[in-house]
Design a protein around this motif. Structure first.
Motif, short mmCIF file in Angstrom:
data_model
loop_
_atom_site.label_atom_id
_atom_site.label_comp_id
_atom_site.label_asym_id
_atom_site.label_seq_id
_atom_site.Cartn_x
_atom_site.Cartn_y
_atom_site.Cartn_z
N LYS A 81 0.81 -1.49 -0.58
CA LYS A 81 -0.05 -0.15 -0.12
C LYS A 81 0.70 1.23 -0.52
O LYS A 81 0.65 2.14 -0.67
N ARG A 82 1.59 0.72 0.52
CA ARG A 82 2.47 1.81 1.14
C ARG A 82 3.06 2.98 -1.00
O ARG A 82 3.63 4.03 -0.67
N ARG A 83 4.22 1.78 -1.13
CA ARG A 83 3.95 2.09 -2.92
C ARG A 83 3.45 2.28 -3.38
O ARG A 83 3.47 3.38 -4.42
N ILE A 84 2.11 1.76 -4.11
CA ILE A 84 1.35 1.83 -4.55
C ILE A 84 0.42 3.67 -4.19
O ILE A 84 0.61 4.63 -5.29
N ALA A 85 1.03 4.10 -2.58
CA ALA A 85 1.04 5.62 -2.68
C ALA A 85 1.76 6.53 -2.36
O ALA A 85 1.05 7.88 -3.78
N HIS A 86 2.72 5.93 -3.01
CA HIS A 86 4.28 7.04 -3.11
C HIS A 86 4.47 6.93 -4.60
O HIS A 86 4.78 8.14 -5.14
N ARG A 87 3.78 5.94 -5.95
CA ARG A 87 3.51 6.25 -7.51
C ARG A 87 2.44 6.86 -7.38
O ARG A 87 2.61 8.34 -8.22
N ILE A 88 1.56 6.98 -6.71
CA ILE A 88 -0.13 7.95 -7.14
C ILE A 88 0.49 9.21 -6.94
O ILE A 88 0.20 10.26 -7.59
N ALA A 89 1.27 10.00 -4.90
CA ALA A 89 1.68 11.40 -5.24
C ALA A 89 2.60 11.60 -6.57
O ALA A 89 2.22 12.96 -6.41
N THR A 90 3.51 11.11 -6.97
CA THR A 90 4.20 11.50 -7.78
C THR A 90 3.35 11.46 -9.08
O THR A 90 4.56 12.27 -9.65
N VAL A 106 -6.26 4.32 0.41
CA VAL A 106 -6.08 5.70 0.17
C VAL A 106 -5.57 7.25 1.40
O VAL A 106 -5.18 8.07 0.84
N GLN A 107 -5.66 6.03 3.13
CA GLN A 107 -5.23 7.44 3.56
C GLN A 107 -3.34 7.33 3.56
O GLN A 107 -2.85 7.87 4.31
N PHE A 108 -2.74 5.73 2.86
CA PHE A 108 -1.49 5.79 2.45
C PHE A 108 -1.53 6.98 1.68
O PHE A 108 0.36 7.21 1.76
N VAL A 109 -2.18 6.93 0.61
CA VAL A 109 -1.81 8.15 -0.53
C VAL A 109 -1.85 10.15 0.43
O VAL A 109 -0.92 10.10 0.23
N ALA A 110 -2.37 9.65 1.20
CA ALA A 110 -2.91 10.90 2.08
C ALA A 110 -1.55 11.21 2.29
O ALA A 110 -0.76 12.51 2.55
N LEU A 130 -6.98 13.53 9.34
CA LEU A 130 -6.14 13.36 10.23
C LEU A 130 -4.97 13.88 9.47
O LEU A 130 -3.42 13.95 9.74
N ALA A 131 -4.49 12.43 8.63
CA ALA A 131 -2.98 12.74 7.73
C ALA A 131 -2.42 14.29 7.66
O ALA A 131 -1.10 14.64 7.38
N LEU A 132 -3.40 14.89 6.94
CA LEU A 132 -2.93 16.43 6.57
C LEU A 132 -3.18 17.60 7.98
O LEU A 132 -2.83 18.70 6.82
N CYS A 133 -3.20 16.81 8.95
CA CYS A 133 -3.16 18.27 9.50
C CYS A 133 -1.89 18.94 9.60
O CYS A 133 -2.11 20.06 10.19
N ASN A 134 -0.96 18.40 9.43
CA ASN A 134 0.34 18.83 9.50
C ASN A 134 1.32 19.23 8.62
O ASN A 134 1.82 19.39 8.21
N ALA A 135 0.46 19.67 7.76
CA ALA A 135 0.56 19.82 5.72
C ALA A 135 -0.13 20.62 6.32
O ALA A 135 -1.45 21.50 4.98
N PRO A 136 -0.30 22.33 6.16
CA PRO A 136 -0.99 23.49 6.02
C PRO A 136 -0.97 24.07 4.74
O PRO A 136 -1.78 25.12 4.41
#
Length: 261
Positions: A81-90, A106-110, A130-136
């Motif tokens: 899931k982390r590898r999938i998320a990293h690829r989507i993020a790029t 989807v949480q891992f993508v966030a 919650l995952a994006l709370c520290n990304a203002p």
């Protein structure tokens, strides 16, 4: 409610059940070089939490066709899931509007998007918010709706209407199960409604799901593969049926590889 802490062996047993089906006490004891009594204690704990079901001599997935809790799901196949998320993020560029739906992948993508700038994220997934709370630098819109405690998200008419106020550059969705003929499946009508709404109100649709979803049993139809732009996964089943179905649907597939690949 505090998150339940599972041992590494208990997590492994859940993953084996998820990917390979029923497991037997004698085989598990030999696999981990422990006594059968130790394995029974592990199984009893998993069953008491509702993550698994006992049968004579072994353990299997719960009988009910429903998803296990989000905490349990986030443990299973987490590396993939982390590898999938990293690829989507790029793939997601700064300034995009991104729908983020239900599910642990989807949480891992966030989490993988936290370094991006200028995104607008619209979600009904509490763990995404919650995952994006520290990304203002990321603008987050959280829908209203009915809280599902087991899944840590909100669903219902209010949630759907909120999503429909936007037209997203991308939708990132998961699935409860995948089938070569039926496409995306989920465990409840509310889950299917949410994913359908995200797909219908976005330009580019990303499906994020690991290989275990091809072996799961969910009964509510969501969408055919033709509605998905790109499917991000770790690997496809060996029988070729999934690959043929995705090709016929015109869905691009990006395989993020097995561990160590």
């Amino acid at each position: 409610m505090a998150e339940v802490m599972l041992s590494g062996r208990q997590r492994d047993i859940l993953a084996l059940i998820e990917t390979e089906g029923a497991q037997y006490i004698d085989h598990l004891a030999a696999r981990y070089a422990v006594t059968t009594q130790t394995i029974r204690r592990d199984i009893n704990a998993l069953c008491d939490l509702g993550y698994a079901r006992r049968f004579h001599g072994g353990v299997d997935a719960p009988v009910e066709v429903r998803n296990i809790s989000i905490n349990a799901r986030s443990i299973l196949n987490s590396g993939a899931k982390r590898r999938i998320a990293h690829r989507i993020a790029t793939t997601i560029e700064p300034g995009a509007t991104v729908f983020m739906g239900i599910g642990s992948t989807v949480q891992f993508v966030a989490e993988a998007l936290r370094g991006h700038n200028g995104l607008r994220v619209v979600t009904n997934n509490i763990d995404v918010a919650l995952a994006l709370c520290n990304a203002p630098q990321i603008e987050v819109h959280m829908t209203g709706g009915l809280l599902r405690h087991n899944d840590r998200d909100v669903v219902g008419a209010d949630s759907l209407l909120f999503f429909e106020k936007f037209y997203a550059t991308y939708a990132v969705v998961g699935a409860g199960a995948l089938d070569p003929e039926k496409g995306l499946l989920d465990f409840s009508y509310s889950e299917a409604q949410t994913t359908t709404t995200l797909i219908e109100n976005s330009r580019t649709r990303f499906l994020a799901a690991d290989h275990s979803k091809w072996t799961r049993d969910a009964s509510v139809r969501v969408a055919p593969f033709s509605r998905i732009t790109t499917f991000f996964t770790d690997l496809l089943p060996d029988d070729g049926l999934a690959a043929a179905a995705l090709s016929a649907a015109g869905t691009d597939v990006i395989a993020c590889g097995a561990e160590g690949v």
